[in-house]
Design an enzyme around this catalytic site. Structure first.
Site, PDB file in Angstrom:
ATOM      1  N   CYS A 142      16.964  19.982 -39.591  1.00  0.00           N
ATOM      2  CA  CYS A 142      17.654  21.274 -39.577  1.00  0.00           C
ATOM      3  C   CYS A 142      17.091  22.197 -38.505  1.00  0.00           C
ATOM      4  O   CYS A 142      17.190  21.903 -37.324  1.00  0.00           O
ATOM      5  CB  CYS A 142      17.638  21.902 -40.961  1.00  0.00           C
ATOM      6  N   LYS A 163      28.327  30.833 -41.934  1.00  0.00           N
ATOM      7  CA  LYS A 163      27.327  29.845 -42.290  1.00  0.00           C
ATOM      8  C   LYS A 163      27.978  28.504 -42.627  1.00  0.00           C
ATOM      9  O   LYS A 163      28.979  28.446 -43.356  1.00  0.00           O
ATOM     10  CB  LYS A 163      26.511  30.342 -43.489  1.00  0.00           C
ATOM     11  N   SER A 192      23.034  23.587 -44.449  1.00  0.00           N
ATOM     12  CA  SER A 192      22.838  24.991 -44.813  1.00  0.00           C
ATOM     13  C   SER A 192      22.212  25.693 -43.607  1.00  0.00           C
ATOM     14  O   SER A 192      21.000  25.740 -43.464  1.00  0.00           O
ATOM     15  CB  SER A 192      21.930  25.106 -46.040  1.00  0.00           C
ATOM     16  N   HIS A 235      20.418  18.617 -44.111  1.00  0.00           N
ATOM     17  CA  HIS A 235      19.286  18.500 -45.039  1.00  0.00           C
ATOM     18  C   HIS A 235      19.461  17.263 -45.909  1.00  0.00           C
ATOM     19  O   HIS A 235      19.763  17.365 -47.111  1.00  0.00           O
ATOM     20  CB  HIS A 235      19.183  19.746 -45.923  1.00  0.00           C
ATOM     21  N   GLU A 237      17.377  15.514 -47.283  1.00  0.00           N
ATOM     22  CA  GLU A 237      16.377  15.427 -48.361  1.00  0.00           C
ATOM     23  C   GLU A 237      16.732  16.275 -49.578  1.00  0.00           C
ATOM     24  O   GLU A 237      16.070  16.166 -50.625  1.00  0.00           O
ATOM     25  CB  GLU A 237      15.008  15.863 -47.831  1.00  0.00           C
ATOM     26  N   ARG A 249      20.688  32.285 -55.644  1.00  0.00           N
ATOM     27  CA  ARG A 249      19.743  33.279 -55.110  1.00  0.00           C
ATOM     28  C   ARG A 249      20.469  34.331 -54.280  1.00  0.00           C
ATOM     29  O   ARG A 249      20.224  35.532 -54.447  1.00  0.00           O
ATOM     30  CB  ARG A 249      18.715  32.562 -54.240  1.00  0.00           C
TER      31      ARG A 249
END
Length: 364
Positions: A142, A163, A192, A235, A237, A249
């Site tokens: 990333c 985004k 992300s 990502h 992982e 969040r």
């Protein structure tokens, strides 16, 4: 891991034609084996979660791996206890004289900043420069991928209008690459990020190649031609609920975030998200470790990172312009011969120049 079969067995050429990794008896008998030494530079604020995710991928292979954890000394972590960092993490000054078979550089939530404005950028540049002579192969993730491809090859990142957030479908650009051996032609992976590296910039650089892209999310996988640097701009992982944690969040902070695309069943955030990328994520790490670390790293780890004549590889961003116009000045031992297929681990054929071990079938 590869399968080991007799050199002249007819199945050898058939399996190799199907992009299956076959190790000949000759190569197997001449291999030395030891544990791999891998460094994880963890730039994420949630270090415990990230180290767990990465180690889960590293552990699900038959290889024995010794993992060291690295933190930046120039940035004070706020979300991880000091006791944890002191117990398990080292700083660059403590490892700068060591050599590693592999290095993993994670993402970081600083992508909206200019690289030079990140408070630990100078230290990160020292680490990436050190990796050229002390690390055999580096896997960037990333923002770490954006930083690595900028430092080593001068490829810039670009702001996005919104985004890229969710789980997206990707297509293989280079199906013969051992990095994606075993992948479906179309697969899913999470992203992300607020910025991107463009495919056209990578394709224009003579030392880089695209491996996988997404119509919606853009570039996902790229690598250097010499197989020293790998870049995953998503990502792989991530756990099944990581995007949910980020979304919840941001909602709690009143940021009005986009719903993660193609993530919640029926786009209902009250539903439990499913992990639809786990198998390909595991395969990605396994392939990198096997074909580009285990199969090619020197047996003496103190030689990891060295190149022919001790010449450095492609330089940092200050040298990238000349590299892109003139190409690599020396022949890299990591480049395959022009006549060699893209097996990803051996620059020259490992076939012996001798007759078959048995007589061909006279009835065929």
């Amino acid at each position: 891991m590869p399968i080991r079969i007799p050199d002249a067995l007819p199945a050898t050429s058939v399996l190799e034609g199907e992009n299956i990794f076959v190790m000949t008896e000759f190569r197997a008998l001449h291999q030395d084996i030891r544990p791999l030494k891998v460094m994880l530079l963890n730039l994420m604020p949630t270090k415990v979660a990230t180290e767990t995710q990465i180690m889960r991928k590293l552990s699900n292979t038959p290889l024995q791996i010794e993992v060291h954890l690295l933190q930046t000394a120039s940035h004070q972590a706020k979300n991880t206890s000091r006791a944890h960092l002191e117990a398990f993490y080292r700083t660059f000054d403590e490892v700068c004289d060591e050599h590693y078979d592999g290095l993993i550089v994670t993402g970081a939530p600083v992508e909206t900043l200019r690289f030079e404005d990140v408070d630990y950028w100078d230290e990160l540049c020292r680490i990436m420069e050190w990796s050229r002579s002390h690390v055999h192969s580096t896997f960037h993730i990333c923002w770490g991928a954006q930083a690595g491809i900028y430092f080593h090859y001068g490829i810039p990142k670009h702001d996005l209008p919104r985004k890229v957030f969710g789980v997206f479908e990707h297509d293989l650009v280079k199906t013969t690459s051992p990095l994606v051996r075993g992948f479906d032609e179309r697969f899913r992976a999470p992203h992300s990020r607020h910025t991107e590296v463009r495919a056209a910039d990578i394709e224009a650089h003579p030392d880089l190649e695209l491996v996988a892209v997404s119509e919606e999310a853009g570039v996902y996988l790229a690598k250097s031609i010499d197989s020293r640097h790998f870049f995953a701009f998503g990502h792989p992982e991530y756990d099944a609920d990581t995007l949910k944690v980020e979304y919840d969040r941001d909602v709690a902070l009143g940021m009005n975030p986009n719903l993660p695309a193609h993530y919640y069943p029926n786009d209902d955030p009250r539903s439990r998200p499913l992990c639809t990328w786990r198998a390909h994520a595991q395969l990605l790490y396994t392939n990198w470790l096997n074909y580009y670390v285990y199969q090619t790293t020197p047996y003496d780890v103190r030689l990891a990172g060295q190149r022919a004549g001790n010449a450095p590889g492609p330089g940092p961003v200050t040298q990238a312009a000349s590299a892109s116009t003139q190409g690599s000045p020396e022949r890299s031992p990591y480049l395959r011969a022009a006549t060699e297929d893209d097996d990803g681990y051996d620059p020259y054929s490992d076939r012996r120049d001798e007759p078959p071990l048995f007589e061909a079938d006279p009835w065929r």
